[in-house]
Each structure stands twice: as C-alpha cells, then as structure tokens.
Write an enzyme that holds these catalytic residues in place. Structure first.
Site, short mmCIF file in Angstrom:
data_model
loop_
_atom_site.label_atom_id
_atom_site.label_comp_id
_atom_site.label_asym_id
_atom_site.label_seq_id
_atom_site.Cartn_x
_atom_site.Cartn_y
_atom_site.Cartn_z
CG ASP A 162 -21.62 -43.98 -3.07
OD1 ASP A 162 -21.76 -42.95 -3.73
OD2 ASP A 162 -21.34 -43.98 -1.86
CG ASP A 219 -22.49 -38.24 2.18
OD1 ASP A 219 -22.84 -38.41 0.99
OD2 ASP A 219 -21.74 -39.00 2.80
C1 GAL Z 1 -21.01 -41.80 0.40
C2 GAL Z 1 -22.51 -41.83 0.34
C3 GAL Z 1 -23.03 -42.16 1.71
C4 GAL Z 1 -22.48 -43.48 2.15
C5 GAL Z 1 -20.96 -43.46 2.09
C6 GAL Z 1 -20.39 -44.83 2.40
O1 GAL Z 1 -20.52 -41.54 -0.88
O2 GAL Z 1 -22.97 -40.58 -0.07
O3 GAL Z 1 -24.46 -42.18 1.68
O4 GAL Z 1 -22.98 -44.50 1.31
O5 GAL Z 1 -20.52 -43.07 0.81
O6 GAL Z 1 -18.99 -44.83 2.33
#
Ligand code: GAL
Length: 397
Positions: A162, A219
């Site tokens: 990520d 998200d």
């Molecule tokens: C975001 C991601 C989410 C989750 C989150 C965790 O960037 O889109 O799905 O993984 O981070 O902090």
C-alpha cells in the site's frame, strides 16, 4: 522463471488482444489466473486486530461454507507489526496482538486449507502510522528483499503493498512497486501481489505488468453512495484486466454498515461483473444468513471467476439506470441492470444491450431469484430502488 512467465504473458496478451500493457516489465510473481477470493481484516476491524480475530475469520470461512465456493485468502491488513524491527532488522508481529507470531498464524490458516496474506508499504510508514492510528514507522523501504524473505519464511501467499505517501520518502511508484515484486519473485514463493497507489487514476500501463491487482479508487465505505461512486470510476478500465492482472475496486462491504440486503446484492453483482477480487470485509463469525447467502451465491461467484476476454463494461448510462455486460466463456453474457435511484425503475433492455447484437431468442436466468425466462425482443426489467438485477443470458439454440 520470470522470463518464461514473461513469454507466456506476451503470448496470452496477443491472444486476447491486449496491446497497451508495457512489455518491458515481466509478469508478477503470483498466478491469480482468476480474481483472488478471500477475506481481509480492514473493513471489519480497521486497526483493532489480533490473532484471535484472524483465526476466527479462518474458522468461519470454513464453517460458513465460503471456502467451498472459492474464498481462500485470509489477509491481515495494517496494524499487525511491532513498533520496531528486531536486532537483525527483521519485521516482527506486535507481541501483544500476535503473541504466537505470524508463522504460527500462517500455519493455522494453512491448516484450514486456506492461504495467508499480509500488508506492507514501499515507504517508511504504513497508512495507519501516517494517520496516527498506530505507532511505529515500519515501511519496507530499504528492506524490500529482507521483508520478502521474512514473508516467504512465514508462509505468506498474498501481499497487499500500500503506497501510503511513499513519495515523501523519495520513492517513485513504478520503481518502488517493481522492487518488491522482484524481491517476492526471487523468494521463489508464489505470492499474489496486490498494490494500491494513491492517487489511483489513471491506471498506467506498468501496473498490470507489475502486480496481480491494483486499486482503482480510494477506500470503500459501507454506504450506497460509496459503492455506486466506485462503480462510476470503473468505466473504461476493462482494457487493463486480464488473467493474472485485475482492476481492484476495493474490498467488499457486503454485510457491513448501513447497506441493505438489496444494496449488498447489487454491490456483489457489480464486483462480479467487474471481475474484481472478492475479498469479504465483514465479520464472518457474526454474519447474518442473508449476508452469507450473498457471499456464497455460486452463480454470481462464477460470473466473477469466468474470463472470456474482458471484464464487464458499461453499455448504458441512463442516469439512475445503468446496464453493465460481461462476456462469459461459452458465449453467455452476465448482465447487471443497476438502479441507483430511490424508487423502483422499469426499463426496456434490448438484445444488443444484453450483448447479442444479432438478436434472436434469449434465455435469461436471474442469478438472485433463480427464475428463468425467455425473450424474443427487448425485455422489460423491473429493478427495486438501490438494487440490481443480475442475469446470465444465453442465446436460445
Ligand atoms: C489504506 C487502504 C486500506 C487499508 C488502510 C490501512 O490506504 O486503502 O484498504 O489497507 O490503508 O491503513
């Protein structure tokens, strides 16, 4: 190994007519010939995770019959790490949350006939670190090979990598994501590699060559507006998808928040038509029977897992009513008629919109009610508010 995969991929791309993918980068490490299916901790628990919750999810995937319809990955999202690396620089699990460690957890998941996934980031901090939700700064920057080796030693089968503002650490997206892809590849373990770069759009040509899936939006939230807003942003992205490389409109919210049963079915229908990864995001050990039935509808899962040359695409944008079509192997079409509006809609869908421009007799099977009907011309389809009808349509022979 990579070279052979690259050749296979190139042949496959020629066959399906995908010419836009960057040919320089070799294929990613995992196979993911069909969109990955499983469960991820984030939508259900956010940062509040521990080994009991992950084990409970693995238990429930089996007990509730999800494994039997193809859900296999049990993925731990952000907030699993100890706040520091060990003296050798290895990542380790938070000892309070995961007292038995990640290897034991992966063993537990594997013991259920499932696969195990984990979360990391190419910069210095995870998204939860950045958001102040979780202490530490444990991105993989400068540790890519070491982290990939640790993940392989634990038995990790799926990595969600990520972005989390890695640009502030000087990471360039393509280089950063490719570095971890190569590190995973070099471990020799087949790891499904799922990436998320913010900002998400446009999808550039390197992504399908580097990863097995890539997020296409921010998200998801468990609301109708979020689900339909994400659907809007999938228009045109079908050109990037192919076996082993999938657009990812984010994890499922079926059974979460304020989504009604109709909204959950519509959400699941569209994700299937979009050939999306199906990663359940609800509490599997506490779900309603209605939610379980949505997630385990074999006919709808079969639409998601079928590949006949294209992910689904929008053929009508009529304000509240949209029509999406996905070609299926054997010549059938999956057709979703989506009603985003707040009142019941009745609309006429033509044979061409069903994906049969030559017309002729059609057989329609409603994949939620099981009702089968025949049609010789346009079909009047009635869709409840905030709902979708999903058909499998065949030419009558
Ligand atoms: C975001 C991601 C989410 C989750 C989150 C965790 O960037 O889109 O799905 O993984 O981070 O902090």
């Amino acid at each position: 190994m990579t070279t052979v995969r690259g050749v296979v991929l190139a042949v496959c791309c020629l066959l399906v007519g995908v010419a836009a993918v960057d040919p320089v980068v070799s294929a990613p490490t995992g196979s993911a010939r069909t969109p990955p299916m499983g469960w991820n901790s984030w939508n259900a628990y956010g940062c509040d995770i521990d080994q009991q919750k992950i084990r409970a999810a693995a238990d429930a995937i089996v007990a509730a019959g999800l494994r039997d319809v193809g859900y296999e990955y049990v993925n731990v999202d952000d907030c699993w790490q100890a706040t520091t690396r060990d003296v050798w620089g290895n990542l380790r699990a938070d000892p309070a949350r995961f007292p038995d460690g990640m290897k034991a957890l992966a063993d537990y998941v594997h013991g259920k006939g499932l696969r195990f996934g984990i979360y990391a980031t190419p910069g210095t901090r995870t998204c939860a670190n950045l958001a102040g939700l979780y202490p530490g700064a444990l991105g993989s920057l400068g540790h890519e090979r070491q982290d990939a080796a640790v993940f392989a030693a634990w038995g990790v089968d799926y990595l969600k990598y990520d972005w989390c503002r890695a640009e502030v650490d000087g990471v360039e997206p393509r280089a950063g994501f490719t570095l971890m892809r190569d590190a995973l590849d070099d471990t020799g373990r087949a790891v499904v590699y799922s990436i998320h770069r913010q900002p998400q759009l446009p999808v550039d040509s390197w992504r399908p060559s580097v990863a097995n899936s890539w997020r296409t939006t921010g998200d998801i939230a468990p609301t109708w507006d979020s689900v339909t807003g994400i659907v809007d942003r999938q228009v045109g992205l079908e050109v990037w998808a192919r076996p082993g490389a999938w657009n990812d409109p984010d994890m499922l919210e079926v059974g979460n928040g304020a989504l009604t049963p109709d909204e959950s079915r519509a959400h699941f229908s569209l994700w299937a038509v979009l050939s999306a990864p199906l990663l359940a995001g609800n509490r599997l050990d506490a779900m309603s029977e209605d939610t379980r039935r949505v997630l385990t509808n074999r006919d709808v899962v079969a639409v998601d897992q079928d590949w006949a040359g294209s992910q689904g695409y929008r053929v009508r944008d009529g304000g509240d009513v949209q029509v999406w079509v996905k070609p299926l192997s054997g010549g059938d079409r999956a057709v979703a008629v989506l009603n985003r509006g707040a009142s019941t809609a009745t609309t006429s869908v033509t044979a061409a919109e069903f994906g049969f421009p030559g017309g002729g007799g059609l057989t329609l099977r409603d994949l939620w009610s099981g009702v089968v009907s025949g049609a010789e011309g346009p079909v009047a389809v009635t869709v409840r508010p905030h709902a979708a009808v999903l058909y499998r349509v065949s030419a009558r022979r």
